[in-house]
Design an enzyme around this catalytic site. Sequence first.
Site, PDB file in Angstrom:
ATOM      1  N   LEU A  92       0.873  -1.172   0.000  1.00 42.77           N
ATOM      2  CA  LEU A  92       0.000   0.000   0.000  1.00 42.77           C
ATOM      3  C   LEU A  92       0.909   1.220   0.000  1.00 42.77           C
ATOM      4  O   LEU A  92       1.945   1.227   0.676  1.00 42.77           O
ATOM      5  CB  LEU A  92      -0.896   0.020   1.251  1.00 42.77           C
ATOM      6  CG  LEU A  92      -2.000  -1.042   1.344  1.00 42.77           C
ATOM      7  CD1 LEU A  92      -2.779  -0.891   2.647  1.00 42.77           C
ATOM      8  CD2 LEU A  92      -2.955  -0.977   0.163  1.00 42.77           C
ATOM      9  N   ASP A  93       0.497   2.263  -0.739  1.00 42.85           N
ATOM     10  CA  ASP A  93       1.316   3.478  -0.810  1.00 42.85           C
ATOM     11  C   ASP A  93       1.436   4.142   0.566  1.00 42.85           C
ATOM     12  O   ASP A  93       0.616   3.914   1.457  1.00 42.85           O
ATOM     13  CB  ASP A  93       0.686   4.491  -1.775  1.00 42.85           C
ATOM     14  CG  ASP A  93       0.666   3.959  -3.202  1.00 42.85           C
ATOM     15  OD1 ASP A  93       1.497   3.089  -3.518  1.00 42.85           O
ATOM     16  OD2 ASP A  93      -0.209   4.409  -3.974  1.00 42.85           O
ATOM     17  N   TYR A  94       2.413   5.009   0.678  1.00 45.39           N
ATOM     18  CA  TYR A  94       2.681   5.776   1.911  1.00 45.39           C
ATOM     19  C   TYR A  94       1.404   6.450   2.434  1.00 45.39           C
ATOM     20  O   TYR A  94       1.123   6.448   3.628  1.00 45.39           O
ATOM     21  CB  TYR A  94       3.739   6.828   1.573  1.00 45.39           C
ATOM     22  CG  TYR A  94       4.300   7.600   2.731  1.00 45.39           C
ATOM     23  CD1 TYR A  94       5.119   6.983   3.661  1.00 45.39           C
ATOM     24  CD2 TYR A  94       4.033   8.964   2.868  1.00 45.39           C
ATOM     25  CE1 TYR A  94       5.654   7.700   4.723  1.00 45.39           C
ATOM     26  CE2 TYR A  94       4.565   9.692   3.920  1.00 45.39           C
ATOM     27  CZ  TYR A  94       5.380   9.052   4.843  1.00 45.39           C
ATOM     28  OH  TYR A  94       5.911   9.765   5.888  1.00 45.39           O
TER      29      TYR A  94
END
Length: 240
Positions: free
Chosen positions: A104-106
């Site tokens: 999952l992205d930041y």
Amino acid sequence: MVILMERLQKVISNSGYCSRRKAEELIINGKVKVNGKLVYELGTKVNDNDEIMVDNKLITKENKEYILLYKPRGVVTTTNDDKNRKTVLDLIETTKRIYPIGRLDYDTTGILLLTNDGELTNLLIHPKNNIDKVYVAKIKGVLTGLEIKQLESGVLIDDIKTAPCKVKVRKKDKEHSFVQITIHEGKNHQVKKMFQAVNHEVVKLKRERIAFLDLKGLKPGEYRYLTLKEVKKLYALKNA
Ligand code: URA
């Protein structure tokens, strides 16, 4: 602790003793004992409680760990970060060498599974198993019917067409829409790029569900262990 039945040659090779092929050879050649008895049959199933000896040396099996984390914003999904940012592993107390399944992205929040089980990892990330990953994206603007159809039948991201997916608008106002999108793939920044392909910017993204697993009972940053029943149910999703 999760108890799963696994093939003997796999347990031996996973312990780091030797390769899978070598383990098969050892079994056939009568070098392997399970609970004190010689075993010659490939594919014999063993579990965490069985005592396995190879050439009279005890094989210690690495216990598997399965964690469901509610990933908060502002944390990277790697095991260590070269920019020294907080990682998802900083949120979990464990002595095992677990790693996240997918990414999952930041700035993306939501459900993330972590494990040291390579087989389950492959099962969950391989698109052929059609594992639902359900996201809710807050996007700029309102999706047209045509854009929904385009997303559902596949759009080009990085020159590759995305697989069919499901799109449902949950609510909208003049400026934003909240859109549920269910995909089976896990390309880098996939959801953001899919909406970009139909000219809508994602301003917030949350993964709400993976297969039958959701975030019920957890707050951002919290985690729980999967139950044995849940792990078995995940294994049963494998597309034969
Ligand atoms: N798709 C994205 O664009 N970002 C995520 O974090 C997950 C899926």
